[in-house]
Design an enzyme around this catalytic site. Structure first.
Site, PDB file in Angstrom:
ATOM      1  N   ASP A  78     -35.865  12.261 -93.526  1.00  0.00           N
ATOM      2  CA  ASP A  78     -36.316  12.786 -92.241  1.00  0.00           C
ATOM      3  C   ASP A  78     -37.545  13.644 -92.459  1.00  0.00           C
ATOM      4  O   ASP A  78     -37.694  14.259 -93.510  1.00  0.00           O
ATOM      5  CB  ASP A  78     -35.216  13.611 -91.567  1.00  0.00           C
ATOM      6  CG  ASP A  78     -35.511  13.785 -90.082  1.00  0.00           C
ATOM      7  OD1 ASP A  78     -35.117  12.903 -89.296  1.00  0.00           O
ATOM      8  OD2 ASP A  78     -36.172  14.773 -89.718  1.00  0.00           O
ATOM      9  N   TYR A 155     -40.983  21.893 -84.692  1.00  0.00           N
ATOM     10  CA  TYR A 155     -39.546  22.100 -84.931  1.00  0.00           C
ATOM     11  C   TYR A 155     -39.294  23.433 -85.633  1.00  0.00           C
ATOM     12  O   TYR A 155     -38.308  24.120 -85.348  1.00  0.00           O
ATOM     13  CB  TYR A 155     -38.965  20.952 -85.754  1.00  0.00           C
ATOM     14  CG  TYR A 155     -38.874  19.655 -84.979  1.00  0.00           C
ATOM     15  CD1 TYR A 155     -37.782  19.383 -84.152  1.00  0.00           C
ATOM     16  CD2 TYR A 155     -39.882  18.702 -85.055  1.00  0.00           C
ATOM     17  CE1 TYR A 155     -37.707  18.205 -83.427  1.00  0.00           C
ATOM     18  CE2 TYR A 155     -39.817  17.520 -84.343  1.00  0.00           C
ATOM     19  CZ  TYR A 155     -38.732  17.276 -83.528  1.00  0.00           C
ATOM     20  OH  TYR A 155     -38.659  16.114 -82.803  1.00  0.00           O
TER      21      TYR A 155
HETATM   22  O1  CP3 Z   1     -37.367   4.860 -89.814  1.00  0.00           O
HETATM   23  C1  CP3 Z   1     -36.404   4.905 -90.623  1.00  0.00           C
HETATM   24  O2  CP3 Z   1     -35.478   4.065 -90.651  1.00  0.00           O
HETATM   25  C2  CP3 Z   1     -36.419   5.986 -91.699  1.00  0.00           C
HETATM   26  C3  CP3 Z   1     -35.754   7.193 -91.415  1.00  0.00           C
HETATM   27  C4  CP3 Z   1     -36.299   8.235 -90.442  1.00  0.00           C
HETATM   28  C5  CP3 Z   1     -35.432   9.127 -89.776  1.00  0.00           C
HETATM   29  N1  CP3 Z   1     -36.208  10.045 -89.120  1.00  0.00           N
HETATM   30  C6  CP3 Z   1     -33.955   9.095 -89.828  1.00  0.00           C
HETATM   31  C7  CP3 Z   1     -33.176   9.805 -88.800  1.00  0.00           C
HETATM   32  C8  CP3 Z   1     -37.609   8.586 -90.121  1.00  0.00           C
HETATM   33  C9  CP3 Z   1     -38.929   7.921 -90.511  1.00  0.00           C
HETATM   34  C10 CP3 Z   1     -37.532   9.741 -89.281  1.00  0.00           C
HETATM   35  C11 CP3 Z   1     -38.716  10.460 -88.773  1.00  0.00           C
HETATM   36  C12 CP3 Z   1     -38.558  11.512 -87.754  1.00  0.00           C
HETATM   37  N2  CP3 Z   1     -37.572  12.462 -87.660  1.00  0.00           N
HETATM   38  C13 CP3 Z   1     -39.500  11.786 -86.728  1.00  0.00           C
HETATM   39  C14 CP3 Z   1     -40.802  11.046 -86.538  1.00  0.00           C
HETATM   40  C15 CP3 Z   1     -40.636   9.712 -85.943  1.00  0.00           C
HETATM   41  C16 CP3 Z   1     -40.187   9.690 -84.506  1.00  0.00           C
HETATM   42  O3  CP3 Z   1     -39.121   9.128 -84.255  1.00  0.00           O
HETATM   43  O4  CP3 Z   1     -40.907  10.227 -83.665  1.00  0.00           O
HETATM   44  C17 CP3 Z   1     -39.021  12.876 -85.986  1.00  0.00           C
HETATM   45  C18 CP3 Z   1     -39.671  13.500 -84.771  1.00  0.00           C
HETATM   46  C19 CP3 Z   1     -37.802  13.308 -86.590  1.00  0.00           C
HETATM   47  C20 CP3 Z   1     -36.947  14.462 -86.199  1.00  0.00           C
HETATM   48  C21 CP3 Z   1     -35.572  14.036 -85.863  1.00  0.00           C
HETATM   49  N3  CP3 Z   1     -34.627  13.662 -86.789  1.00  0.00           N
HETATM   50  C22 CP3 Z   1     -34.971  13.947 -84.581  1.00  0.00           C
HETATM   51  C23 CP3 Z   1     -35.668  14.270 -83.269  1.00  0.00           C
HETATM   52  C24 CP3 Z   1     -33.643  13.518 -84.784  1.00  0.00           C
HETATM   53  C25 CP3 Z   1     -32.534  13.372 -83.779  1.00  0.00           C
HETATM   54  C26 CP3 Z   1     -32.777  12.506 -82.660  1.00  0.00           C
HETATM   55  C27 CP3 Z   1     -32.940  11.040 -83.034  1.00  0.00           C
HETATM   56  O5  CP3 Z   1     -33.987  10.460 -82.666  1.00  0.00           O
HETATM   57  O6  CP3 Z   1     -32.030  10.474 -83.612  1.00  0.00           O
HETATM   58  C28 CP3 Z   1     -33.465  13.298 -86.165  1.00  0.00           C
HETATM   59  C29 CP3 Z   1     -32.266  12.784 -86.841  1.00  0.00           C
HETATM   60  C30 CP3 Z   1     -32.400  11.431 -87.454  1.00  0.00           C
HETATM   61  N4  CP3 Z   1     -33.353  11.098 -88.364  1.00  0.00           N
HETATM   62  C31 CP3 Z   1     -31.538  10.308 -87.281  1.00  0.00           C
HETATM   63  C32 CP3 Z   1     -32.013   9.293 -88.114  1.00  0.00           C
HETATM   64  C33 CP3 Z   1     -31.424   7.916 -88.339  1.00  0.00           C
HETATM   65  C34 CP3 Z   1     -30.289  10.276 -86.409  1.00  0.00           C
HETATM   66  C35 CP3 Z   1     -29.276  11.121 -87.111  1.00  0.00           C
HETATM   67  C36 CP3 Z   1     -27.864  10.690 -86.931  1.00  0.00           C
HETATM   68  O7  CP3 Z   1     -27.377   9.885 -87.738  1.00  0.00           O
HETATM   69  O8  CP3 Z   1     -27.243  11.229 -86.011  1.00  0.00           O
END
Ligand code: CP3
Length: 355
Positions: A78, A155
């Site tokens: 992340d 964040y």
């Molecule tokens: O793309 C992929 O498969 C690789 C993994 C990846 C995750 N986050 C896993 C994740 C990547 C590249 C990210 C980047 C990320 N994280 C961004 C930039 C990309 C975008 O989507 O705009 C941002 C803003 C975040 C911050 C973040 N992390 C948020 C807002 C959240 C929760 C809301 C959501 O969209 O799920 C996370 C958690 C997160 N990161 C999850 C995943 C699979 C969900 C967590 C869970 O299992 O509950």
């Protein structure tokens, strides 16, 4: 370790070299829309436990590749692990999104932030990368990533996902010295972190600027783009005898594409709000383009997805330098069968654009 890639379409397209068809991968391809991801997350116990276990993070990285014929793997991690490495405490609760335990509020807070040594504080990410490379056996390239300083800062200051960004905008308006100090530290930390990802085996990089699009144009240039430019200038762009291409993605950045193309990025990520034909005109073939199917289209039946894929391919048009993707991450309630239909349509329809 120099390992020949069986499928290097992604790297070729990012460098605007000829390919036989358009490569395809999906933002958030390892995520909650996959039942096997939800099972592994359950087994891990928490999102952070999943991220910090190289074995489990490698497992979920490879899950979408077992289902769909994708042209790239993306590291499972992340963007906010940087806040964790800087000691501010990160958790991600089911249905709540990310939380920073100790948000950054003052100039003293910024001064006390360390620039973490990735070999120590982000070791788990580097170990995950090395493990994924071993398990991939050169099938497809591995994409590493980080958040933009501006997006990670939102964040770290807000403490959670925000709708109005009141705190960080307050910091920006109040006299931006503190904010610049924070962004400068994040940029330095991100350069070290991404270079460590390259050394560990990342073959392409993506910088996610999810929240640059909320800024006024002069503020975007000063508080987001300038720091991404610093990062680009600080990266080792060559590894294992090949270029390590960098993709820059500002969500909502359609009006700034020509400036983004001037940063030295190899490719730009394009969200669904702008047509690829317009993006290509704006950037004049100086960069490759990645995108941009509306993720909401994947809720439609497969018969509707195929024409949507065709429109994206036609909008980019004939020639190389296109990487097919969504315009933002795949949504959690998406049916994996619909994702399969999208990937199949890219495989079937895109060779005509490269003949
Ligand atoms: O793309 C992929 O498969 C690789 C993994 C990846 C995750 N986050 C896993 C994740 C990547 C590249 C990210 C980047 C990320 N994280 C961004 C930039 C990309 C975008 O989507 O705009 C941002 C803003 C975040 C911050 C973040 N992390 C948020 C807002 C959240 C929760 C809301 C959501 O969209 O799920 C996370 C958690 C997160 N990161 C999850 C995943 C699979 C969900 C967590 C869970 O299992 O509950």
């Amino acid at each position: 370790m120099i390992q020949a890639l069986a499928n290097d379409r992604l790297l070729r397209a990012l460098s605007r070299e000829p390919v036989d068809r358009t490569p395809v991968w999906i933002m958030r391809q390892a995520g909650r829309y996959l039942p096997e991801y939800r099972a592994t997350r359950e087994r891990a116990g928490s999102f952070m436990a999943l991220c910090t276990s190289p074995e489990l993070a490698c497992e979920v990285t490879l899950q979408p590749l077992a289902r769909f014929p994708l042209d790239a793997a993306i590291l499972f991690s992340d963007i906010l692990v940087m806040a964790h490495a800087m000691g501010r405490g990160l958790s991600v609760e089911e249905g709540e999104g990310p939380r920073i335990a100790r948000p950054v509020a003052s100039e003293a807070d910024v001064r006390s932030l360390p620039v973490p040594d990735p070999d120590d504080k982000l070791r788990f990410v580097l170990d995950t990368i090395a493990l994924i490379r071993r398990e991939l056996h050169g099938r497809v390239p591995l994409i590493g990533f980080a958040g933009s300083p501006w997006t990670v800062a939102t964040y770290m200051v807000e403490g959670r996902s925000s709708v109005d960004f009141a705190r960080i905008r307050g910091l920006l308006q109040a006299g931006p010295r503190t904010l610049h100090a924070l962004l400068e530290k994040l940029a330095r930390a991100t350069i070290r972190y991404l270079n460590a990802q390259i050394a560990a085996g990342a073959q392409a990089l993506m910088i996610f600027d999810t929240w640059g699009g909320v800024l006024a144009t002069p503020d975007y240039l000063e508080f987001s783009l300038a720091y991404m430019e610093q990062i680009l200038a600080g990266l080792a762009r060559q590894s294992e005898g090949r270029r390590v291409p960098v993709i820059l993605f500002t969500k909502g950045g359609g009006i700034w594409l020509s400036r983004m193309a001037a940063t030295g990025a190899d490719a730009l990520g394009i969200d669904w709000t702008i047509e690829l034909s317009a993006a290509r005109n704006a950037t004049g073939d100086r960069v490759a383009l990645q995108g941009n199917l509306d993720p909401a289209l994947l809720h439609q039946p497969p018969e509707a997805i195929r024409p949507g894929v065709a429109r994206v391919l036609e909008s980019y048009g004939h020639g190389h330098g296109h990487v097919f993707n969504l315009g933002h991450g795949v949504q959690p309630h998406t049916d994996p069968e619909h994702v399969a239909a999208m990937v199949a349509a890219v495989h079937e329809l895109s060779p005509a654009f490269h003949a």
